[in-house]
Design a protein around this motif. Structure first.
Motif, short mmCIF file in Angstrom:
data_model
loop_
_atom_site.label_atom_id
_atom_site.label_comp_id
_atom_site.label_asym_id
_atom_site.label_seq_id
_atom_site.Cartn_x
_atom_site.Cartn_y
_atom_site.Cartn_z
N UNK A 7 41.24 60.70 122.48
CA UNK A 7 40.14 59.93 121.89
C UNK A 7 39.02 60.83 121.42
N UNK A 8 38.38 60.40 120.36
CA UNK A 8 37.29 61.19 119.80
C UNK A 8 36.11 61.18 120.77
N UNK A 9 35.44 62.32 120.91
CA UNK A 9 34.29 62.40 121.79
C UNK A 9 33.14 61.57 121.21
N UNK A 10 32.19 61.23 122.08
CA UNK A 10 31.07 60.42 121.65
C UNK A 10 30.30 61.13 120.55
N UNK A 11 29.91 60.37 119.53
CA UNK A 11 29.15 60.96 118.43
C UNK A 11 27.70 61.22 118.86
N UNK A 12 27.13 62.29 118.35
CA UNK A 12 25.77 62.68 118.70
C UNK A 12 24.81 62.10 117.68
N UNK A 13 23.83 61.30 118.11
CA UNK A 13 22.85 60.77 117.15
C UNK A 13 21.96 61.87 116.60
N UNK A 14 21.71 61.82 115.30
CA UNK A 14 20.81 62.78 114.63
C UNK A 14 19.59 62.01 114.14
N UNK A 15 18.43 62.39 114.65
CA UNK A 15 17.18 61.71 114.35
C UNK A 15 16.36 62.56 113.39
N UNK A 16 15.85 61.96 112.34
CA UNK A 16 14.96 62.65 111.40
C UNK A 16 13.52 62.34 111.80
N UNK A 17 12.75 63.39 112.07
CA UNK A 17 11.35 63.25 112.44
C UNK A 17 10.51 63.73 111.26
N UNK A 18 9.82 62.80 110.60
CA UNK A 18 9.10 63.12 109.37
C UNK A 18 7.64 62.71 109.48
N UNK A 19 6.86 63.13 108.49
CA UNK A 19 5.44 62.83 108.47
C UNK A 19 4.70 63.95 107.75
N UNK A 20 3.55 63.63 107.16
CA UNK A 20 2.81 64.63 106.41
C UNK A 20 2.14 65.63 107.35
N UNK A 21 1.75 66.76 106.75
CA UNK A 21 1.14 67.84 107.52
C UNK A 21 -0.02 67.33 108.37
N UNK A 22 0.01 67.69 109.65
CA UNK A 22 -1.08 67.31 110.53
C UNK A 22 -0.91 65.97 111.20
N UNK A 23 0.20 65.29 110.92
CA UNK A 23 0.38 63.95 111.50
C UNK A 23 0.71 64.00 112.99
N UNK A 24 1.25 65.12 113.44
CA UNK A 24 1.58 65.26 114.86
C UNK A 24 3.07 65.29 115.15
N UNK A 25 3.90 65.67 114.17
CA UNK A 25 5.35 65.71 114.38
C UNK A 25 5.73 66.67 115.50
N UNK A 26 5.20 67.90 115.43
CA UNK A 26 5.57 68.90 116.43
C UNK A 26 5.06 68.50 117.81
N UNK A 27 3.89 67.88 117.87
CA UNK A 27 3.36 67.40 119.14
C UNK A 27 4.30 66.35 119.73
N UNK A 28 4.78 65.44 118.89
CA UNK A 28 5.71 64.42 119.35
C UNK A 28 7.02 65.06 119.80
N UNK A 29 7.51 66.03 119.03
CA UNK A 29 8.75 66.70 119.39
C UNK A 29 8.61 67.39 120.74
N UNK A 30 7.51 68.10 120.94
CA UNK A 30 7.30 68.76 122.23
C UNK A 30 7.24 67.74 123.36
N UNK A 31 6.66 66.59 123.10
CA UNK A 31 6.62 65.54 124.11
C UNK A 31 8.03 65.09 124.47
N UNK A 32 8.90 64.92 123.46
CA UNK A 32 10.27 64.52 123.73
C UNK A 32 11.01 65.58 124.55
N UNK A 33 10.74 66.84 124.26
CA UNK A 33 11.39 67.92 124.99
C UNK A 33 10.94 67.96 126.44
#
Length: 370
Positions: A7-33
């Protein structure tokens, strides 16, 4: 797929994290980590320019990081090149549970989504487009970048970041602006990028504690630091920004009725996950259901001999009516008359097959698994 093949292994979800400069994308990413719920997260960091500041910000915080520099991914990398990076992160040795693409502040998110959906990598599944908005600077950002309306219209989840600086009237104006784009996305407020990871991915089925030996993760270090700093608050009520609705039924679901529900699912409903029993529509299989935003996929899985035949779903969103959703799903169950009509009749078999057509449109074809 060959029945004798594993059987095929479980597929890995790929999430796109977008937003204009300064919106806080990296801050949100660090929070998820820092709050990864036991998941192993792979990150593709896409920076605009020659100095990869964002890549350095998240460097060392995940097991597998791929940095794409020298231009925004949507215009500098074609589908085959993106697949190369995804292939690296989906190798079994990486043991990743989720992949996040942090897009450049100048990227066109709909192009990133198109590239993911066009990918021929059988080990991934689209995990949603998350658009991060600086709530305090929304009006100014919209004036500089009017295309933000287009970005909001295609987002699956909109995170209103920095809400502590926007005020109630400002937040209302932003929500009205999002609605005016025709978006049906879930909209959740946040400060310092702190959202509940369950909005984006499930707790890991393979907890790190089961590993005989592992590296100390960034989450471990963060929790130690937090324990040492008792005076720091880190948002213990993140779940208040969304609702989770559970639905279970021992009565099979009507394929036509369930597809009607899924085709018209309400505003703010972000994710649906679980398994569906279609009864006579397919007596051999249960169907794994994966929906994020408007994306939908079914995957048939054989019933095990001792497994109870149930439909079990979890729906996650913001501003949703839990009781109304449960009632709508209850109305998708087969009627008593339909359940009785199970005679092995050729005409009845054909009717059951026709009833499944709407579902089968969203089943990945065997050729895609090659």
């Amino acid at each position: 797929m060959n029945p004798s093949s594993p059987p095929r292994s479980r597929q890995i979800p790929v999430i796109v994290l977008a937003g204009f400069l300064g919106s806080g994308k990296t801050t949100l990413l660090n929070h998820l980590l820092r709050h990864r719920a036991g998941n192993r997260i792979g990150v593709i960091v896409n920076d605009f320019g020659s100095i990869e500041i964002d890549a350095m910000t998240v460097s060392g915080q995940v097991g597998s990081t791929v940095s794409l520099g020298g231009g925004c991914l949507c215009c500098a990398v074609d589908v085959s090149e993106l697949d190369t990076y995804l292939e690296t992160l989906t190798r079994p040795a990486a043991r990743l549970d989720v992949i996040v693409i942090e897009a450049s502040g100048l990227a066109e998110p709909q192009e990133l989504v198109r590239m993911l959906l066009a990918s021929d990598n059988p080990h991934i599944v689209y995990g949603g487009l998350v658009e991060v908005v600086d709530a305090a600077e929304f009006a100014a950002t919209r004036e500089r970048h009017p295309e933000i309306d287009r970005h909001l219209a295609v987002a699956d989840l909109v995170v209103l970041n920095k809400t502590d600086r926007a005020g109630d009237a400002g937040l209302l104006r932003i929500r009205e602006a999002v609605a005016a784009t025709g978006s049906t996305a879930a909209v959740v407020p946040a400060t310092y990028g702190r959202i509940d990871p369950e909005l984006l991915f499930d707790p890991a089925l393979r907890p790190d504690s089961e590993e005989k030996a592992r590296q100390l993760t960034f989450e471990d270090l963060y929790l130690e630091e937090r324990a040492a700093d008792a005076g720091e608050e880190h948002g213990d009520h993140l779940h208040a920004a969304y609702e989770s609705v559970e639905f279970t039924s021992d009565v099979p679901m009507s394929p036509r009725r369930l597809m009607g529900f899924l085709d018209s699912r309400p505003e703010g409903l972000y994710r649906i996950k679980g398994f569906v029993d279609f009864g006579a529509g397919d007596t051999d299989n249960r169907y794994a259901l994966h929906a994020v935003g408007r994306f939908l996929r079914f995957a048939p899985r054989p019933w095990s001999r001792a497994e109870p035949r149930l439909t079990s779903l979890v729906l996650i969103g913001s501003g949703i009516d839990a009781e109304a959703l449960r009632k709508e799903l209850a109305d998708c169950r087969e009627t008593a008359r339909a359940q009785r009509e199970t005679a092995p009749d050729t005409t009845q078999d054909a009717a059951h097959e026709r009833s499944m057509w709407g579902v089968l449109r969203y089943v990945q074809q065997p050729g895609d698994d090659a």
